[in-house]
Design a protein around this motif. Structure first.
Motif, short mmCIF file in Angstrom:
data_model
loop_
_atom_site.label_atom_id
_atom_site.label_comp_id
_atom_site.label_asym_id
_atom_site.label_seq_id
_atom_site.Cartn_x
_atom_site.Cartn_y
_atom_site.Cartn_z
N VAL A 12 40.10 109.87 -20.69
CA VAL A 12 38.74 109.66 -20.18
C VAL A 12 38.19 110.94 -19.56
O VAL A 12 37.01 111.26 -19.74
N ILE A 13 39.02 111.69 -18.87
CA ILE A 13 38.57 112.98 -18.30
C ILE A 13 38.15 113.92 -19.43
O ILE A 13 37.12 114.60 -19.34
N ASP A 14 38.93 113.96 -20.50
CA ASP A 14 38.56 114.81 -21.64
C ASP A 14 37.27 114.35 -22.29
O ASP A 14 36.43 115.17 -22.69
N GLN A 15 37.08 113.03 -22.41
CA GLN A 15 35.83 112.50 -22.98
C GLN A 15 34.64 112.86 -22.10
O GLN A 15 33.58 113.25 -22.59
N PHE A 16 34.83 112.74 -20.79
CA PHE A 16 33.77 113.10 -19.84
C PHE A 16 33.40 114.57 -20.01
O PHE A 16 32.23 114.93 -20.08
N THR B 157 33.51 115.25 -10.78
CA THR B 157 33.71 115.71 -9.41
C THR B 157 34.75 114.86 -8.67
O THR B 157 35.35 115.32 -7.72
N SER B 158 34.94 113.63 -9.12
CA SER B 158 35.94 112.75 -8.52
C SER B 158 36.29 111.65 -9.52
O SER B 158 35.58 111.46 -10.51
N LEU B 159 37.34 110.93 -9.24
CA LEU B 159 37.68 109.78 -10.08
C LEU B 159 36.63 108.69 -9.95
O LEU B 159 36.37 107.94 -10.89
N ASP B 160 36.00 108.60 -8.78
CA ASP B 160 34.94 107.61 -8.57
C ASP B 160 33.75 107.85 -9.50
O ASP B 160 33.08 106.91 -9.91
N GLU B 161 33.50 109.11 -9.84
CA GLU B 161 32.40 109.41 -10.76
C GLU B 161 32.68 108.81 -12.15
O GLU B 161 31.76 108.36 -12.83
N TRP C 112 46.46 109.07 -6.25
CA TRP C 112 46.53 110.00 -7.38
C TRP C 112 46.34 111.43 -6.90
O TRP C 112 45.48 111.70 -6.06
N ARG C 113 47.13 112.35 -7.42
CA ARG C 113 46.97 113.77 -7.10
C ARG C 113 46.07 114.40 -8.15
O ARG C 113 46.31 114.26 -9.34
N ILE C 114 45.06 115.10 -7.69
CA ILE C 114 44.05 115.70 -8.56
C ILE C 114 44.37 117.18 -8.77
O ILE C 114 44.67 117.90 -7.83
N THR C 115 44.26 117.63 -10.03
CA THR C 115 44.39 119.05 -10.35
C THR C 115 43.00 119.56 -10.71
O THR C 115 42.36 119.04 -11.63
N PRO C 116 42.52 120.59 -10.00
CA PRO C 116 41.18 121.10 -10.29
C PRO C 116 41.17 121.93 -11.58
O PRO C 116 42.19 122.46 -12.00
N PRO C 117 39.99 122.04 -12.19
CA PRO C 117 39.88 122.85 -13.41
C PRO C 117 39.90 124.34 -13.07
O PRO C 117 39.75 124.72 -11.91
N PRO C 118 40.05 125.19 -14.08
CA PRO C 118 39.97 126.63 -13.83
C PRO C 118 38.59 127.00 -13.28
O PRO C 118 37.61 126.29 -13.49
N ALA C 119 38.53 128.11 -12.60
CA ALA C 119 37.26 128.56 -11.99
C ALA C 119 36.19 128.71 -13.06
O ALA C 119 36.44 129.16 -14.17
N GLY C 120 34.99 128.27 -12.71
CA GLY C 120 33.84 128.40 -13.59
C GLY C 120 33.67 127.26 -14.58
O GLY C 120 32.72 127.27 -15.35
N MET C 121 34.55 126.30 -14.57
CA MET C 121 34.45 125.18 -15.51
C MET C 121 33.58 124.05 -14.98
O MET C 121 33.13 123.21 -15.75
N GLY C 122 33.33 124.00 -13.69
CA GLY C 122 32.51 122.94 -13.10
C GLY C 122 33.29 121.66 -12.91
O GLY C 122 34.14 121.31 -13.71
N GLY C 123 33.03 120.99 -11.81
CA GLY C 123 33.72 119.75 -11.49
C GLY C 123 34.98 119.99 -10.66
O GLY C 123 35.32 121.13 -10.32
N ASN C 124 35.67 118.91 -10.33
CA ASN C 124 36.85 119.01 -9.46
C ASN C 124 38.10 118.37 -10.06
O ASN C 124 39.18 118.54 -9.51
N VAL C 125 37.96 117.59 -11.13
CA VAL C 125 39.10 116.84 -11.66
C VAL C 125 39.37 117.24 -13.11
O VAL C 125 38.64 116.84 -14.01
#
Length: 128
Positions: free
Chosen positions: A56-60, A69-73, A95-108
């Protein structure tokens, strides 16, 4: 008449003790397998939940060009109906969240279980 009364009195103490010993022996054989099957089932549910959330994160990210920005989104935008409960911690907020690389936008960019400990294959749950 005396023989008939003797048959109606019920089980002897020895018969009850033998029956209880048999039941106890069977329980000692079955209980460890039952508990191990519960652990395997929780691990299977965790693997499935992680697979679903990562998909789902990849689809988003493919749809929106950024990570959530969060799982709630993901729930708010109907990518998920609800945040799944981690079967090991029995909480949806662990759940432990891993942020994306810098400049990718978002938090999850990825999620991992918040459970401590190791799986049956020896790997830590947090690395799944």
């Amino acid at each position: 008449m005396v023989k008939r009364l003797r048959r109606l009195r019920g089980f002897t103490l020895l018969e009850l003790m033998i029956a209880m010993a048999i039941v106890a022996t069977l329980l000692t054989l079955v209980a460890p397998r039952y508990l191990a099957s519960i652990d395997r089932a929780k691990e299977a549910v965790l693997r499935d939940d992680l697979h679903t959330m990562r998909k789902v994160i990849d689809q988003f990210q493919a749809d929106r060009g950024r990570f959530p920005t969060s799982l709630d989104e993901l729930v708010t935008l109907r990518y998920l109906r609800e945040i799944p409960v981690d079967p090991l911690t029995e909480r949806a907020d662990s759940w432990r969240i891993t942020p994306p690389p810098a400049g990718m936008g978002g938090n999850v960019a990825d999620v991992h279980s918040g459970a401590s400990g190791q799986a049956s294959d020896g790997s830590p749950y947090a690395s799944w």
